[in-house]
Design an enzyme around this catalytic site. Sequence first.
Site, PDB file in Angstrom:
ATOM      1  N   SER A  20       0.824  -1.216   0.000  1.00  9.88           N
ATOM      2  CA  SER A  20       0.000   0.000   0.000  1.00  9.88           C
ATOM      3  C   SER A  20       0.849   1.253   0.000  1.00  9.88           C
ATOM      4  CB  SER A  20      -0.909   0.005   1.234  1.00  9.88           C
ATOM      5  OG  SER A  20      -1.556   1.242   1.378  1.00  9.88           O
ATOM      6  N   TYR A  27      -3.210  -0.275  10.075  1.00 11.46           N
ATOM      7  CA  TYR A  27      -3.285  -0.954   8.771  1.00 11.46           C
ATOM      8  C   TYR A  27      -2.025  -0.697   7.956  1.00 11.46           C
ATOM      9  CZ  TYR A  27      -4.020  -1.294   3.788  1.00 11.46           C
ATOM     10  OH  TYR A  27      -3.837  -1.563   2.454  1.00 11.46           O
ATOM     11  N   LYS A  63       1.411  -3.256   6.625  1.00  9.33           N
ATOM     12  CA  LYS A  63       2.004  -3.406   5.295  1.00  9.33           C
ATOM     13  C   LYS A  63       3.509  -3.136   5.326  1.00  9.33           C
ATOM     14  CE  LYS A  63      -1.699  -4.473   2.926  1.00  9.33           C
ATOM     15  NZ  LYS A  63      -1.837  -5.782   2.239  1.00  9.33           N
TER      16      LYS A  63
END
Length: 325
Positions: free
Chosen positions: A117, A141, A145
């Site tokens: 991401s 989140y 990643k």
Amino acid sequence: MRVLITGGAGYIGGTVASACLDAGITPVILDSLVTGRREFAEGRVFYEGDIGDGPLIDKIFAENPDIEAVVHCAALIVVPDSVADPIGYYRANVAKSLELVDHLLRNGCERMIFSSSASIYQAGADHTVDEDSPLAPQSPYAQTKAVCEAMFADIAASRPIRILSLRYFNPIGADPRMRTGLQVRRPSHALGKMIEAYEDGVPFQITGTAYPTRDGTGIRDYVHVWDLATAHVAALRRFDALDTDVINLGTGAGTTVRELAEAFNRVVDRPIEVVEAPARPGDVPGAYTRSDRARRLLDWQTRYSLDEGIRHSLEWAALRKSRLG
């Protein structure tokens, strides 16, 4: 070529699977169906289960010994949810990804493409980034990643596996043939909220209007999901020749939330009203890519415009209930 796609019954994974099929690549789908949809796996080789399930991974490779690579799309992805439940996000996105790589190594799989991401970047003053920009993930989140990328780099340095991270910007749209689209009825991202406002006849709330952007609203690089999917096909075809382990996938153009709303109102027959609201937990000003690495190494560039992405999203939203119930 045969590839294993984890999360292959989800929005992006399912669309990648469709692009693979169209390119003559056979996808093997692994999905727990926690957020994925069984309908997206219809007519495809499908295994229901978890990426951390070693015996299941062994079974998949035993029954599909010609798998040449893995596209790892399985993850939880909602930023506010990650703020509320970081333990769940680290478990699903990091711990289980570690288990997956261990299972792949045991089965002799040496190629993996990781769905990463652009949210891991620290954007510059102009909100642009390239693959060498500093990292500063601003939500659990995004942190998962970044942690996965670092973890994979450490593993690849000493074990017989190579992992290519494709850093997505902001996917919109649907498979132009409407085989796959956003499976979530009420998505949390800006375009999903605009469609919800349009369907319900209520105002759309811009969450956050004091960011250091040209109009105060967040800025994003909205890339059509089919363009993302075709980039995976190109990466699979060129995997062994690539001289990098990171590639950005975006349009190279930044669009603010206000500009997205203006584009939305160009497309629809009944414009939505726009109102202002506070920023959500974990939201950031945003960024867009300035790199041409994907074009140079993958011979890839985006084909679909912002307006086409909005149209395809609306078309899918109108079909979603009949397709998914």
